[in-house]
Design a protein around this motif. Structure first.
Motif, PDB file in Angstrom:
ATOM      1  N   SER A  14       0.845  -1.193   0.000  1.00 52.94           N
ATOM      2  CA  SER A  14       0.000   0.000   0.000  1.00 52.94           C
ATOM      3  C   SER A  14       0.881   1.244   0.000  1.00 52.94           C
ATOM      4  N   ALA A  15       0.506   2.235  -0.796  1.00 55.62           N
ATOM      5  CA  ALA A  15       1.296   3.466  -0.899  1.00 55.62           C
ATOM      6  C   ALA A  15       1.100   4.355   0.329  1.00 55.62           C
ATOM      7  N   ASP A  16       2.185   4.949   0.799  1.00 58.40           N
ATOM      8  CA  ASP A  16       2.106   5.915   1.896  1.00 58.40           C
ATOM      9  C   ASP A  16       1.614   7.267   1.393  1.00 58.40           C
ATOM     10  N   HIS A  17       1.980   7.594   0.145  1.00 63.43           N
ATOM     11  CA  HIS A  17       1.593   8.872  -0.438  1.00 63.43           C
ATOM     12  C   HIS A  17       1.129   8.631  -1.873  1.00 63.43           C
ATOM     13  N   LEU A  18       0.037   9.255  -2.248  1.00 62.42           N
ATOM     14  CA  LEU A  18      -0.430   9.227  -3.628  1.00 62.42           C
ATOM     15  C   LEU A  18      -0.093  10.563  -4.277  1.00 62.42           C
ATOM     16  N   VAL A  28       7.860  14.294   2.984  1.00 65.28           N
ATOM     17  CA  VAL A  28       8.021  12.998   3.647  1.00 65.28           C
ATOM     18  C   VAL A  28       8.988  13.168   4.805  1.00 65.28           C
ATOM     19  N   GLY A  29       8.566  12.788   5.993  1.00 69.94           N
ATOM     20  CA  GLY A  29       9.441  12.877   7.162  1.00 69.94           C
ATOM     21  C   GLY A  29       9.948  14.275   7.437  1.00 69.94           C
TER      22      GLY A  29
END
Length: 205
Positions: A14-18, A28-29
């Motif tokens: 599953s993608a963390d970001h689309l 990110v982070g």
């Protein structure tokens, strides 16, 4: 679909970001990365530029070493891929990281090598199209000429898809004509089709 599930089951996640088609950055982070839209290798391929000006090019570029060995590389749409290679080459980044593989300081030179390879593959296909041919006849000629046989049915099917993208590029650039004969599409090389002005493609890099 079921074959893809079997072959790539270990890669499904599953993608963390689309990332949308118009998106220009992603955080990110706590770090913000610039997004460069680079369709062509795949429909929604993107590249990323880090806060310290390093470009992760993914599959837009391949290393010169890989280009010297690969008989054919996967590209979903050659016309879009060409645009993306040029777009990414104009990025003023300190270095470019490519998935296959290495780190390079000169994006323009990397783009030139990849664009030359692309046109060499196109010219090779035209060389084997010595008469009006169906897709299957073109595939057979290249499989035999380049020694592409071997491996699993899935790998050979994937190779056929790669060659199909080349045929579509020849149609897009009007290097071949297409007609349907009793339900079979036949492709004919137009006169002078092999005369590509490759260097003009590289002038603005």
């Amino acid at each position: 679909y079921h074959i893809i599930q079997q072959v790539f089951a270990h890669d499904l996640f599953s993608a963390d970001h689309l990332i949308g088609v118009d998106q220009t950055s992603v955080t990110v982070g706590g770090a913000t990365f610039r997004v460069v839209q680079t369709p062509g290798h795949s429909v929604s391929h993107v590249a990323f530029v880090t806060p310290d000006n390093v470009c992760y090019a993914g599959d837009v570029f391949s290393s010169p070493d890989l280009l010297s060995k690969a008989r054919v590389l996967y590209t979903f749409c050659y016309a879009e891929d060409l645009k993306s290679k040029k777009r990414l080459a104009r990025e003023q980044c300190d270095c470019f990281v490519v998935a296959h593989r290495g780190v390079f300081s000169d994006g323009a030179e990397l783009a030139r090598a990849n664009i030359r390879y692309l046109y060499e593959r196109v010219e090779l296909m035209l060389k084997y199209m010595d008469r009006p041919m169906s897709r299957e006849e073109i595939y057979r000629a290249l499989f035999l000429g380049l020694g592409l046989h071997g491996g699993s049915p899935w790998k050979e099917s994937n190779t056929v898809n790669m060659l199909g993208s080349l045929i579509e590029f020849l149609q897009t650039t009007r290097r071949v004509t297409t007609e349907c004969r009793d339900g079979v599409f036949v492709y004919t090389k137009v006169p002078g089709a092999e005369q590509w002005d490759i260097e003009s493609e590289l002038l603005d890099l």
